[in-house]
Design an enzyme around this catalytic site. Structure first.
Site, mmCIF file in Angstrom:
data_model
loop_
_atom_site.group_PDB
_atom_site.id
_atom_site.type_symbol
_atom_site.label_atom_id
_atom_site.label_comp_id
_atom_site.label_asym_id
_atom_site.label_seq_id
_atom_site.Cartn_x
_atom_site.Cartn_y
_atom_site.Cartn_z
ATOM 1 N N ASP A 180 41.238 58.746 -25.402
ATOM 2 C CA ASP A 180 40.652 57.828 -25.824
ATOM 3 C C ASP A 180 40.555 57.417 -27.281
ATOM 4 O O ASP A 180 40.871 56.364 -27.570
ATOM 5 C CB ASP A 180 39.221 58.195 -25.385
ATOM 6 N N GLU B 273 43.851 57.689 -19.746
ATOM 7 C CA GLU B 273 43.627 58.334 -21.304
ATOM 8 C C GLU B 273 44.194 59.617 -21.302
ATOM 9 O O GLU B 273 44.479 60.188 -22.324
ATOM 10 C CB GLU B 273 42.173 58.287 -21.541
#
EC number: 3.1.26.3
Length: 247
Positions: free
Chosen positions: A66, A138
């Site tokens: 992220d 992610e």
């Protein structure tokens, strides 16, 4: 007397599930090699981990990915839009790295077929859930960062998200996809669509799923923390499908 077959769990179950799929296509789509142990971890959803002896799952890698994704996209937008104010490029980034944006990328590389899921998630079509697809994307970026460093991970981000980044604009980030779909259908003299929405989970953490139908045909499906967002995503998927048919 036959003995009941013992269920494989723990690291043996993990290895068995991982080895059941050929990951060469996934790595080719990513354009980078990932060590086996890191790739296994990146693809292990918590549902599989919990059902097989509390194995490590991909949430820590997701946390790293992220951060890498956010920085890579933010820096590229900063370069592409030198005259745009912070508020605009911030909205662009939020749209690109949203759950829906990440899930789109995951579908482009067919990520769902590689995710290790528990039986419960498999029964509820976990491989197609936006949230699981986004989180695993992610996690893969986090694994690439851990093995190859930021520059390689950044390049993977810019390759995967090239189209979304280059076509980002502050206008349209909060586009009303239901209205856009309605206008597109009117232009084609098609009947209006219908939405069916369901929800699952505890009251404090509901997940809504909306399906949009044109007659008896499913045109789009979306998830969200409320009915409005789920229907907006379903409408967006339906609009894109209509555009693909016209192309």
């Amino acid at each position: 007397m036959s003995r009941k077959k013992t269920r494989v769990t723990g690291v043996d179950a993990l290895a068995e599930a991982f080895d059941a799929v050929n990951h060469a296509d996934l790595l080719e789509r990513l354009g980078v090699d990932i060590d086996r142990d890191l790739l296994v971890l990146a693809l292990t959803h918590r549902s599989f981990a919990n059902e097989n002896g509390m194995l490590p799952n991909n949430e820590r890698l997701e946390f790293l990915g992220d951060a890498v994704l956010g920085l890579a996209v933010a820096n590229r937008l900063y370069e592409l839009y030198p005259s745009s104010p912070e508020s605009d490029i911030s909205k662009m980034r939020a749209s690109i790295v949203s759950r829906y944006g990440l899930a789109d990328i995951a579908r482009e590389i067919n990520l769902g077929e590689f995710i290790l899921l528990g039986k419960g998630e498999l029964l509820t079509e976990g491989r197609s859930k936006d949230s699981i697809l986004a989180d695993t994307t992610e996690a893969l970026l986090g694994a690439i960062f851990r093995q190859h460093g930021y520059e390689v991970a950044r390049d993977v981000v810019l390759t995967l998200f090239h189209h979304k980044i280059n076509h980002a604009s502050a206008k349209g980030i909060h586009q009303d996809w239901k209205t856009t779909l309605q206008e597109e259908l009117a232009q084609r003299k098609k009947p209006m669509v219908e939405y069916q929405t369901t929800s699952v989970g505890p009251d404090h953490d509901l997940l809504f799923t909306a399906v949009v139908y044109l007659g008896d045909v499913e045109m789009g499906r979306g998830e969200g923390p409320n009915k409005k967002l789920a229907e907006q995503e379903a409408a967006r998927q339906a609009f894109l499908k209509l555009r693909e048919k016209r192309a």
